[in-house]
Design a protein around this motif. Structure first.
Motif, PDB file in Angstrom:
ATOM      1  N   ASP A 205     118.360  42.474  41.796  1.00  0.00           N
ATOM      2  CA  ASP A 205     119.670  42.325  42.673  1.00  0.00           C
ATOM      3  C   ASP A 205     120.540  41.817  41.476  1.00  0.00           C
ATOM      4  O   ASP A 205     120.951  40.690  41.318  1.00  0.00           O
ATOM      5  N   VAL A 206     121.497  42.730  41.097  1.00  0.00           N
ATOM      6  CA  VAL A 206     122.558  42.675  40.186  1.00  0.00           C
ATOM      7  C   VAL A 206     123.907  42.264  40.877  1.00  0.00           C
ATOM      8  O   VAL A 206     124.836  41.991  40.255  1.00  0.00           O
ATOM      9  N   GLY A 207     123.854  41.920  42.199  1.00  0.00           N
ATOM     10  CA  GLY A 207     124.998  41.933  42.875  1.00  0.00           C
ATOM     11  C   GLY A 207     125.320  42.765  43.897  1.00  0.00           C
ATOM     12  O   GLY A 207     125.198  43.870  43.917  1.00  0.00           O
ATOM     13  N   GLY A 208     125.502  42.142  45.308  1.00  0.00           N
ATOM     14  CA  GLY A 208     125.670  43.131  46.475  1.00  0.00           C
ATOM     15  C   GLY A 208     124.592  43.935  47.049  1.00  0.00           C
ATOM     16  O   GLY A 208     124.889  44.951  47.388  1.00  0.00           O
ATOM     17  N   GLY A 209     123.268  43.546  46.526  1.00  0.00           N
ATOM     18  CA  GLY A 209     122.331  44.341  47.059  1.00  0.00           C
ATOM     19  C   GLY A 209     121.997  45.311  46.207  1.00  0.00           C
ATOM     20  O   GLY A 209     121.071  46.447  46.376  1.00  0.00           O
ATOM     21  N   ASP A 210     122.866  45.555  45.087  1.00  0.00           N
ATOM     22  CA  ASP A 210     122.649  46.564  43.974  1.00  0.00           C
ATOM     23  C   ASP A 210     121.221  46.424  43.370  1.00  0.00           C
ATOM     24  O   ASP A 210     121.303  45.384  42.243  1.00  0.00           O
ATOM     25  N   LEU A 211     120.129  47.087  43.522  1.00  0.00           N
ATOM     26  CA  LEU A 211     118.933  46.750  42.807  1.00  0.00           C
ATOM     27  C   LEU A 211     118.788  47.688  41.651  1.00  0.00           C
ATOM     28  O   LEU A 211     119.122  48.909  41.583  1.00  0.00           O
ATOM     29  N   ARG A 212     118.345  47.135  40.478  1.00  0.00           N
ATOM     30  CA  ARG A 212     118.291  47.786  39.171  1.00  0.00           C
ATOM     31  C   ARG A 212     117.071  47.226  38.355  1.00  0.00           C
ATOM     32  O   ARG A 212     116.774  46.136  38.968  1.00  0.00           O
ATOM     33  N   VAL A 213     116.550  48.040  37.619  1.00  0.00           N
ATOM     34  CA  VAL A 213     115.416  47.837  37.206  1.00  0.00           C
ATOM     35  C   VAL A 213     115.487  47.451  35.602  1.00  0.00           C
ATOM     36  O   VAL A 213     116.386  48.008  34.961  1.00  0.00           O
ATOM     37  N   ALA A 214     114.733  46.548  35.377  1.00  0.00           N
ATOM     38  CA  ALA A 214     114.843  45.643  33.712  1.00  0.00           C
ATOM     39  C   ALA A 214     113.523  45.203  33.493  1.00  0.00           C
ATOM     40  O   ALA A 214     112.843  44.801  34.133  1.00  0.00           O
ATOM     41  N   ALA A 215     113.137  45.511  32.160  1.00  0.00           N
ATOM     42  CA  ALA A 215     111.601  45.055  31.680  1.00  0.00           C
ATOM     43  C   ALA A 215     111.952  43.820  31.295  1.00  0.00           C
ATOM     44  O   ALA A 215     113.223  43.312  31.038  1.00  0.00           O
ATOM     45  N   VAL A 216     111.021  42.814  31.243  1.00  0.00           N
ATOM     46  CA  VAL A 216     111.098  41.503  30.890  1.00  0.00           C
ATOM     47  C   VAL A 216     110.256  41.195  29.402  1.00  0.00           C
ATOM     48  O   VAL A 216     108.877  41.443  29.455  1.00  0.00           O
ATOM     49  N   TRP A 217     110.994  40.525  28.596  1.00  0.00           N
ATOM     50  CA  TRP A 217     110.030  39.762  27.483  1.00  0.00           C
ATOM     51  C   TRP A 217     110.483  38.383  27.693  1.00  0.00           C
ATOM     52  O   TRP A 217     111.328  37.879  27.647  1.00  0.00           O
ATOM     53  N   VAL A 218     109.278  37.560  27.662  1.00  0.00           N
ATOM     54  CA  VAL A 218     109.446  35.967  27.909  1.00  0.00           C
ATOM     55  C   VAL A 218     109.493  35.718  26.377  1.00  0.00           C
ATOM     56  O   VAL A 218     108.529  35.921  25.715  1.00  0.00           O
ATOM     57  N   GLU A 219     110.444  34.901  25.861  1.00  0.00           N
ATOM     58  CA  GLU A 219     110.486  34.082  24.800  1.00  0.00           C
ATOM     59  C   GLU A 219     109.539  33.146  24.477  1.00  0.00           C
ATOM     60  O   GLU A 219     109.555  32.227  25.610  1.00  0.00           O
ATOM     61  N   SER A 220     108.931  32.813  23.506  1.00  0.00           N
ATOM     62  CA  SER A 220     108.203  31.619  22.961  1.00  0.00           C
ATOM     63  C   SER A 220     106.976  31.433  23.864  1.00  0.00           C
ATOM     64  O   SER A 220     106.478  30.269  23.644  1.00  0.00           O
ATOM     65  N   LYS A 221     106.387  32.443  24.665  1.00  0.00           N
ATOM     66  CA  LYS A 221     105.132  32.176  25.165  1.00  0.00           C
ATOM     67  C   LYS A 221     104.543  33.406  25.787  1.00  0.00           C
ATOM     68  O   LYS A 221     105.573  34.450  25.894  1.00  0.00           O
ATOM     69  N   VAL A 250     124.313  34.772  38.197  1.00  0.00           N
ATOM     70  CA  VAL A 250     122.837  34.676  38.742  1.00  0.00           C
ATOM     71  C   VAL A 250     122.174  36.079  39.415  1.00  0.00           C
ATOM     72  O   VAL A 250     123.068  36.430  40.254  1.00  0.00           O
ATOM     73  N   ILE A 251     121.307  36.473  38.802  1.00  0.00           N
ATOM     74  CA  ILE A 251     120.695  37.966  39.561  1.00  0.00           C
ATOM     75  C   ILE A 251     119.227  37.219  40.038  1.00  0.00           C
ATOM     76  O   ILE A 251     118.777  36.299  39.729  1.00  0.00           O
ATOM     77  N   ALA A 252     118.747  38.193  41.175  1.00  0.00           N
ATOM     78  CA  ALA A 252     117.529  37.579  41.536  1.00  0.00           C
ATOM     79  C   ALA A 252     116.665  38.689  41.320  1.00  0.00           C
ATOM     80  O   ALA A 252     116.776  40.025  41.416  1.00  0.00           O
ATOM     81  N   LEU A 253     115.511  38.128  40.889  1.00  0.00           N
ATOM     82  CA  LEU A 253     114.158  38.947  40.644  1.00  0.00           C
ATOM     83  C   LEU A 253     113.546  39.394  42.336  1.00  0.00           C
ATOM     84  O   LEU A 253     113.245  38.424  43.133  1.00  0.00           O
ATOM     85  N   ARG A 254     113.460  40.881  42.488  1.00  0.00           N
ATOM     86  CA  ARG A 254     112.815  40.928  43.687  1.00  0.00           C
ATOM     87  C   ARG A 254     111.291  41.908  43.515  1.00  0.00           C
ATOM     88  O   ARG A 254     111.500  42.509  42.829  1.00  0.00           O
ATOM     89  N   GLU A 255     110.520  41.642  44.361  1.00  0.00           N
ATOM     90  CA  GLU A 255     109.320  42.004  44.319  1.00  0.00           C
ATOM     91  C   GLU A 255     108.706  42.248  45.692  1.00  0.00           C
ATOM     92  O   GLU A 255     108.732  41.244  46.502  1.00  0.00           O
ATOM     93  N   GLY A 256     108.754  43.594  46.099  1.00  0.00           N
ATOM     94  CA  GLY A 256     108.256  43.798  47.457  1.00  0.00           C
ATOM     95  C   GLY A 256     109.000  43.563  48.449  1.00  0.00           C
ATOM     96  O   GLY A 256     108.662  43.091  49.725  1.00  0.00           O
ATOM     97  N   GLY A 257     110.465  43.401  48.064  1.00  0.00           N
ATOM     98  CA  GLY A 257     111.330  42.816  49.289  1.00  0.00           C
ATOM     99  C   GLY A 257     111.645  41.548  49.177  1.00  0.00           C
ATOM    100  O   GLY A 257     112.356  40.801  50.013  1.00  0.00           O
ATOM    101  N   THR A 258     110.775  40.628  48.390  1.00  0.00           N
ATOM    102  CA  THR A 258     110.776  39.260  48.323  1.00  0.00           C
ATOM    103  C   THR A 258     111.567  38.763  47.080  1.00  0.00           C
ATOM    104  O   THR A 258     111.186  39.359  46.148  1.00  0.00           O
TER     105      THR A 258
END
Length: 266
Positions: A205-221, A250-258
């Protein structure tokens, strides 16, 4: 069986290319679709040669004439000449060309570029010439570079039987952009770690309920444990939808509506 091949960081279905041509899609139209799918110029060159069984020179003539690459053709001509020559010899199994492959990547770096340890492209080239290819590749991986640079490093990693995931990720970053953020997972919201190598592509959720997809790379682990915190790299599927974000947002990570996590843009 589907004929899918890795074309410098992007999987390309060669049967699909052939079917487009059979349906009457023009050569430039096919190349435009490859470009829109994130396939780089060298990747398109490779895909075209394999899909239609044409020599490298013929493939290059077709790809170079495509309008979609016109904005890069003049600037990239010298590089593409050298790249096509090296790629052709490596494709024939001449692994002794790896020093030249890595050297070509080093040539794309500014002369004053340095790693955190103070190493330069000259150091990488010296290691490559001494057949210390793994070390040369490790040095080159610490720089920033344009898409052709990461194309070359992906190819080098594959031929060295090394995991090319990081180089493919950086190729994607160079094509589509990247955001860095501090991701904090909500305690108890998920049971499994977040995979760290770019395979996790959730909605945000990048703001105002606008849901966008982005892949994640975790640094250092290798992954991010449930309830944990880490610096991550986010590679948006559609970059335009993320351009409004600024450091501190701040953006929110959403999975299955949670909401399972929150990320603060760095």
């Amino acid at each position: 069986m589907t004929d899918i091949v890795d074309c410098f960081g992007v999987d390309v279905d060669l049967d699909l290319l052939r079917s487009w041509r059979a349906e009457g899609v023009s050569d430039h139209g096919i190349l435009g679709r490859l470009h829109d799918a994130g396939v780089s110029l060298p990747g398109s060159l490779s895909a075209w040669g394999m899909a239609f069984g044409v020599p490298l020179d013929e493939a290059r003539a077709v790809v170079a004439s495509a309008p979609v690459w016109a904005h890069r053709k003049e600037a990239d001509d010298a590089f593409q000449d050298a790249f096509a020559d090296v790629f052709g010899r490596i494709a024939d199994g001449e692994l002794d060309e790896l020093p030249e492959l890595l050297g070509l990547a080093a040539d794309l770096l500014p002369g004053d570029a340095r790693t955190g340890a103070g190493l330069s492209a000259v150091d990488a080239r010296r290691y490559a010439e001494q057949d210390e290819w793994d070390t040369a590749l490790a040095i080159l991986s610490e720089f920033d570079g344009p898409p052709p640079y990461w194309d070359l490093l992906v190819e080098a990693a594959v031929h060295l039987d090394l995991d090319p995931s990081w180089y493919r990720w950086r190729l994607g970053e160079s094509l589509h952009g990247v955001l860095r953020a501090e991701l904090r997972l909500v305690p108890g919201a998920r049971q499994d770690p977040v995979p760290g190598s770019g395979v996790f592509r959730p909605q945000w959720d990048v703001g105002g309920g606008d849901l966008r997809v982005a892949a994640v790379w975790v640094e250092s682990k290798p992954d991010l444990e449930p309830g944990g915190t880490a610096i991550v790299r986010l590679r948006p599927l559609v970059p335009e939808g993320w351009r409004h974000l600024r450091p501190g947002d701040v953006i929110a990570l959403r999975e299955g509506g949670t909401v399972t996590g929150r990320a603060t843009i760095i």
